[in-house]
Motif scaffolding. Structure first.
Motif, PDB file in Angstrom:
ATOM      1  N   LYS A 180     -61.256  -8.411  35.363  1.00  0.00           N
ATOM      2  CA  LYS A 180     -62.419  -9.073  34.780  1.00  0.00           C
ATOM      3  C   LYS A 180     -62.009 -10.186  33.812  1.00  0.00           C
ATOM      4  CE  LYS A 180     -65.851  -5.379  35.140  1.00  0.00           C
ATOM      5  NZ  LYS A 180     -66.812  -4.507  34.399  1.00  0.00           N
ATOM      6  N   LEU A 181     -60.904  -9.916  33.086  1.00  0.00           N
ATOM      7  CA  LEU A 181     -60.400 -10.926  32.146  1.00  0.00           C
ATOM      8  C   LEU A 181     -60.015 -12.197  32.887  1.00  0.00           C
ATOM      9  CD1 LEU A 181     -59.516 -11.647  29.248  1.00  0.00           C
ATOM     10  CD2 LEU A 181     -57.264 -10.726  29.815  1.00  0.00           C
ATOM     11  N   THR A 182     -59.326 -12.017  34.009  1.00  0.00           N
ATOM     12  CA  THR A 182     -58.899 -13.193  34.776  1.00  0.00           C
ATOM     13  C   THR A 182     -60.082 -13.948  35.369  1.00  0.00           C
ATOM     14  OG1 THR A 182     -58.625 -11.859  36.780  1.00  0.00           O
ATOM     15  CG2 THR A 182     -56.698 -12.115  35.362  1.00  0.00           C
ATOM     16  N   ILE A 183     -61.184 -13.228  35.576  1.00  0.00           N
ATOM     17  CA  ILE A 183     -62.370 -13.883  36.148  1.00  0.00           C
ATOM     18  C   ILE A 183     -63.186 -14.595  35.079  1.00  0.00           C
ATOM     19  CG2 ILE A 183     -64.577 -13.476  37.324  1.00  0.00           C
ATOM     20  CD1 ILE A 183     -63.245 -11.127  38.764  1.00  0.00           C
ATOM     21  N   TYR A 184     -63.420 -13.906  33.967  1.00  0.00           N
ATOM     22  CA  TYR A 184     -64.367 -14.405  32.962  1.00  0.00           C
ATOM     23  C   TYR A 184     -63.733 -15.229  31.823  1.00  0.00           C
ATOM     24  CZ  TYR A 184     -67.641 -11.205  35.214  1.00  0.00           C
ATOM     25  OH  TYR A 184     -68.436 -10.576  36.132  1.00  0.00           O
TER      26      TYR A 184
ATOM     27  N   THR B 127     -64.156 -28.925  39.313  1.00  0.00           N
ATOM     28  CA  THR B 127     -63.436 -29.769  38.340  1.00  0.00           C
ATOM     29  C   THR B 127     -63.129 -29.022  37.045  1.00  0.00           C
ATOM     30  OG1 THR B 127     -65.583 -30.597  37.548  1.00  0.00           O
ATOM     31  CG2 THR B 127     -64.428 -31.918  39.214  1.00  0.00           C
ATOM     32  N   LYS B 128     -63.364 -27.698  37.053  1.00  0.00           N
ATOM     33  CA  LYS B 128     -63.120 -26.919  35.832  1.00  0.00           C
ATOM     34  C   LYS B 128     -61.655 -26.985  35.412  1.00  0.00           C
ATOM     35  CE  LYS B 128     -65.028 -22.888  35.610  1.00  0.00           C
ATOM     36  NZ  LYS B 128     -65.262 -21.459  35.898  1.00  0.00           N
ATOM     37  N   ARG B 129     -60.743 -26.894  36.390  1.00  0.00           N
ATOM     38  CA  ARG B 129     -59.306 -26.950  36.081  1.00  0.00           C
ATOM     39  C   ARG B 129     -58.961 -28.273  35.391  1.00  0.00           C
ATOM     40  NH1 ARG B 129     -55.122 -28.997  39.415  1.00  0.00           N
ATOM     41  NH2 ARG B 129     -53.041 -28.190  38.865  1.00  0.00           N
ATOM     42  N   LEU B 130     -59.473 -29.377  35.935  1.00  0.00           N
ATOM     43  CA  LEU B 130     -59.247 -30.693  35.316  1.00  0.00           C
ATOM     44  C   LEU B 130     -59.818 -30.728  33.906  1.00  0.00           C
ATOM     45  CD1 LEU B 130     -58.432 -33.689  35.454  1.00  0.00           C
ATOM     46  CD2 LEU B 130     -60.654 -34.158  36.530  1.00  0.00           C
ATOM     47  N   GLY B 131     -61.013 -30.147  33.736  1.00  0.00           N
ATOM     48  CA  GLY B 131     -61.646 -30.129  32.416  1.00  0.00           C
ATOM     49  C   GLY B 131     -60.847 -29.353  31.396  1.00  0.00           C
ATOM     50  N   LEU B 132     -60.222 -28.245  31.818  1.00  0.00           N
ATOM     51  CA  LEU B 132     -59.400 -27.456  30.881  1.00  0.00           C
ATOM     52  C   LEU B 132     -58.145 -28.213  30.469  1.00  0.00           C
ATOM     53  CD1 LEU B 132     -59.791 -23.884  32.423  1.00  0.00           C
ATOM     54  CD2 LEU B 132     -60.650 -24.670  30.203  1.00  0.00           C
TER      55      LEU B 132
ATOM     56  N   LEU C 128     -56.141 -19.239  35.128  1.00  0.00           N
ATOM     57  CA  LEU C 128     -56.752 -19.922  36.265  1.00  0.00           C
ATOM     58  C   LEU C 128     -55.713 -20.313  37.307  1.00  0.00           C
ATOM     59  CD1 LEU C 128     -59.575 -20.895  37.153  1.00  0.00           C
ATOM     60  CD2 LEU C 128     -59.008 -23.124  36.169  1.00  0.00           C
ATOM     61  N   GLU C 129     -54.561 -20.803  36.839  1.00  0.00           N
ATOM     62  CA  GLU C 129     -53.504 -21.217  37.768  1.00  0.00           C
ATOM     63  C   GLU C 129     -52.905 -20.015  38.503  1.00  0.00           C
ATOM     64  OE1 GLU C 129     -53.404 -24.103  38.573  1.00  0.00           O
ATOM     65  OE2 GLU C 129     -52.849 -25.575  37.058  1.00  0.00           O
ATOM     66  N   LYS C 130     -52.759 -18.891  37.797  1.00  0.00           N
ATOM     67  CA  LYS C 130     -52.248 -17.677  38.430  1.00  0.00           C
ATOM     68  C   LYS C 130     -53.223 -17.190  39.507  1.00  0.00           C
ATOM     69  CE  LYS C 130     -49.173 -15.570  35.016  1.00  0.00           C
ATOM     70  NZ  LYS C 130     -48.950 -14.382  34.139  1.00  0.00           N
ATOM     71  N   GLU C 131     -54.537 -17.303  39.192  1.00  0.00           N
ATOM     72  CA  GLU C 131     -55.554 -16.885  40.139  1.00  0.00           C
ATOM     73  C   GLU C 131     -55.464 -17.707  41.425  1.00  0.00           C
ATOM     74  OE1 GLU C 131     -60.434 -16.718  40.405  1.00  0.00           O
ATOM     75  OE2 GLU C 131     -59.465 -16.912  38.456  1.00  0.00           O
ATOM     76  N   LYS C 132     -55.101 -18.974  41.279  1.00  0.00           N
ATOM     77  CA  LYS C 132     -54.957 -19.854  42.440  1.00  0.00           C
ATOM     78  C   LYS C 132     -53.572 -19.745  43.056  1.00  0.00           C
ATOM     79  CE  LYS C 132     -59.059 -21.709  41.863  1.00  0.00           C
ATOM     80  NZ  LYS C 132     -60.137 -21.516  42.861  1.00  0.00           N
ATOM     81  N   GLU C 133     -52.723 -18.871  42.457  1.00  0.00           N
ATOM     82  CA  GLU C 133     -51.372 -18.597  42.950  1.00  0.00           C
ATOM     83  C   GLU C 133     -50.494 -19.842  42.998  1.00  0.00           C
ATOM     84  OE1 GLU C 133     -51.824 -16.667  46.711  1.00  0.00           O
ATOM     85  OE2 GLU C 133     -52.544 -14.781  45.810  1.00  0.00           O
ATOM     86  N   ARG C 134     -50.627 -20.655  41.988  1.00  0.00           N
ATOM     87  CA  ARG C 134     -49.755 -21.826  41.890  1.00  0.00           C
ATOM     88  C   ARG C 134     -48.452 -21.429  41.205  1.00  0.00           C
ATOM     89  NH1 ARG C 134     -54.912 -24.290  41.003  1.00  0.00           N
ATOM     90  NH2 ARG C 134     -55.349 -25.843  42.636  1.00  0.00           N
TER      91      ARG C 134
ATOM     92  N   ALA D   6     -43.669 -22.885  37.332  1.00  0.00           N
ATOM     93  CA  ALA D   6     -42.982 -24.111  36.885  1.00  0.00           C
ATOM     94  C   ALA D   6     -43.899 -25.326  37.007  1.00  0.00           C
ATOM     95  CB  ALA D   6     -41.713 -24.330  37.699  1.00  0.00           C
ATOM     96  N   HIS D   7     -44.761 -25.290  38.033  1.00  0.00           N
ATOM     97  CA  HIS D   7     -45.644 -26.436  38.258  1.00  0.00           C
ATOM     98  C   HIS D   7     -46.646 -26.609  37.116  1.00  0.00           C
ATOM     99  CE1 HIS D   7     -48.281 -29.250  40.325  1.00  0.00           C
ATOM    100  NE2 HIS D   7     -49.302 -28.430  40.065  1.00  0.00           N
ATOM    101  N   TYR D   8     -47.383 -25.546  36.795  1.00  0.00           N
ATOM    102  CA  TYR D   8     -48.428 -25.735  35.774  1.00  0.00           C
ATOM    103  C   TYR D   8     -47.876 -25.723  34.350  1.00  0.00           C
ATOM    104  CZ  TYR D   8     -48.703 -20.516  35.769  1.00  0.00           C
ATOM    105  OH  TYR D   8     -48.438 -19.178  35.702  1.00  0.00           O
ATOM    106  N   ILE D   9     -46.731 -25.093  34.134  1.00  0.00           N
ATOM    107  CA  ILE D   9     -46.107 -25.182  32.803  1.00  0.00           C
ATOM    108  C   ILE D   9     -45.649 -26.617  32.540  1.00  0.00           C
ATOM    109  CG2 ILE D   9     -44.125 -24.495  31.394  1.00  0.00           C
ATOM    110  CD1 ILE D   9     -46.299 -22.398  31.501  1.00  0.00           C
TER     111      ILE D   9
END
Length: 505
Positions: free
Chosen positions: A3-7, A71-76, A134-140, A143-146
């Protein structure tokens, strides 16, 4: 945990939506004040126009990006970036700024600078956690998102740091008429009621300041520097049969000088003695005079050949020609009279002469022999005098249209020029401008603008004259003289050393 990863990312997105909506809307509703405050920022003054719009637009765009799932990822990431920029800005303000400015709208108005710094850091951490989830949820890849977050942080740190250093360069060296008002440069200490509103400053020494009077030109008023004691001297002249039209008074201890350049005549008397004697008669007509020593003067006169104003040296000690003209100092633009009109003053501490043009943004720094040392600009943009004049048949020039005045009056002391401007700069409060006179401060040994200060009106009356000493700024407003004590924002720029001996002549 699921739930934490979702909300959590969604909750943080809603938090930033509320934050940036509140911040941007509050700025929009009080935009003029927000822009004025940005203009007074020691980091962003030169970019106040661009930054004031850009911040609001970016905040609103981030809100739109956070609203939509795609576009939520871009907004964050954008939220992380702007919060890093705000945090670096506050860090530089607190650690590298010459002064701490007022708040700049939004939530900042409700918090102190330290509290807001802490708040921003918490927001950065929340944004980073939300991005990671969010990035983990998308399985990215980690190293990429860091690396992407680090890049966002570095870019925003670089942008704010660049704005800081480039803004300082523009404001102090290449100013585009954006004033920076110094924080409490003076403290008003004392007022003294004068008998009328016709007084002007005639000079000062270590113990006293001296005032002349336009209505009673043979009156010398002596006040001690604390404005506690005063003495009136009614000066007598050894020849009163001259056709006087413009008698003025000047003091350079141990003498006072009373003169009229339309006669032309100069009298001299010793301070404390009301009797004065003629020391110069019919040797040079002049409209401004500076006492260099007991028998030598710098004057502004009018060339009999060109009819233009020129600076000159009047040396009564000279065995030969007493008057030496320096016709190449004042530069003609239009008529050679009104376009080069200005204020001729001296810094007794350094034996410097300063000529500040009235109708254009320039002042000239000279030594006591009228050798030009520097030609520098005030921060306004009026390089060419905006005047219209006509030369009549008798050679006299007259204004044919109201001119645009740039510089009203000035004083100089210990390497600093205090110049009262008659023009409102960018991003300034119109209300405050109507309530106060503006004095801009410049160095005279290099092209650098220090900052500006307000001299507020008294009973709707503005400044009629002012003078600068080691510790004080004395101002005449109507029939009052006000003593302002300088504080560190000014005194730290005064050069050190010993002043010339004013009583050696």
């Amino acid at each position: 945990m699921k739930k934490l990863t979702i909300y959590f990312p969604t909750g943080i997105a809603y938090f930033f939506i509320l934050l940036f909506c509140y911040a941007s809307i509050s700025k929009i509703f009080d935009f003029e004040n927000f822009q004025v405050q940005i203009g007074q920022s020691p980091l962003l003054s030169a970019y106040a126009g661009f930054v004031s719009y850009a911040v609001i637009i970016i905040e609103l765009l981030i809100v739109l990006a956070l609203i939509f799932t795609n576009t939520k990822r871009l907004g964050l990431y954008a939220s992380l970036g702007i919060m890093v920029a705000f945090t670096v800005y506050i860090f530089l303000i607190l650690n590298y700024s010459e002064f701490i400015p007022c708040s700049c709208g939004g939530i900042l108005e409700k918090m102190g600078w330290i509290e807001h710094l802490i708040f921003n850091i918490v927001c950065i951490l929340l944004a980073m956690v939300a991005i990671i989830i969010l990035e983990k949820e998308k399985e990215r890849r980690l190293a990429h998102y860091i690396s992407l977050m680090i890049s966002v942080i570095i870019v925003n740190i670089g942008i704010v740091t660049y704005l800081f250093f480039s803004s300082e360069q523009i404001i102090k060296k290449e100013n585009n008429f954006t004033r920076r008002f110094l924080m409490h440069p003076t403290l008003e200490k004392k007022q003294l009621q004068l008998s009328d509103s016709y007084y002007y400053f005639a000079g000062y020494d270590d113990k006293n300041i001296y005032l002349g009077n336009r209505k009673f030109p043979q009156t010398l008023l002596t006040l001690d520097t604390a404005l506690a004691g005063k003495r009136v001297t009614n000066i007598s002249l050894d020849n009163i049969k001259h056709p006087f039209r413009n008698i003025k008074l000047q003091v350079k201890a141990p003498y006072y000088y009373i003169y009229d350049g339309t006669v032309p005549v100069i009298f001299r008397g010793r301070l404390g003695n009301p009797k004065s004697k003629t020391i110069s008669f019919n040797e040079a007509y002049f409209n401004q005079l500076i006492v260099l020593d007991s028998l030598r003067f710098a004057i502004r006169t009018q060339s009999s050949k060109t009819k233009q104003f020129v600076l000159a040296d009047l040396n009564l000690n000279s065995a030969g020609e007493k008057l030496t003209l320096y016709s190449d100092i004042l530069q003609k633009q239009i008529d050679g009279v009104f376009d080069i009109d200005g204020n001729f003053i001296t810094d007794g501490f350094r034996s410097q002469l300063i000529y500040t043009y009235t109708y254009r943004n320039q002042f000239i720094v000279m030594d006591k022999d009228l050798k030009v040392q520097n030609q520098m600009n005030t921060i306004d943009t009026v390089r060419i005098a905006k005047i219209e004049s006509k030369r009549l048949a008798d050679g006299i020039h007259k204004m044919s249209a109201p001119p645009l005045k740039v510089n009203l009056r000035s004083a100089v002391h210990k390497n600093l020029l205090f110049n009262q401007s008659d023009l409102m700069g960018k991003h300034e409060s119109k209300k405050t401008w109507q309530e106060a006179s503006i004095v801009d401060v410049y160095k005279t040994d290099e092209n650098e603008y220090i900052g500006s200060m307000y001299l507020f009106k008294k009973d709707s009356h503005g400044v009629s004259d002012f003078i600068v000493t080691d510790k004080y700024l004395y101002v005449i407003i109507d029939n009052k003289i006000i003593q302002h004590q300088f504080t560190k924002p000014i005194t730290k720029y005064f050069i050190s050393g010993e002043a010339e001996n004013r009583s050696k002549e």
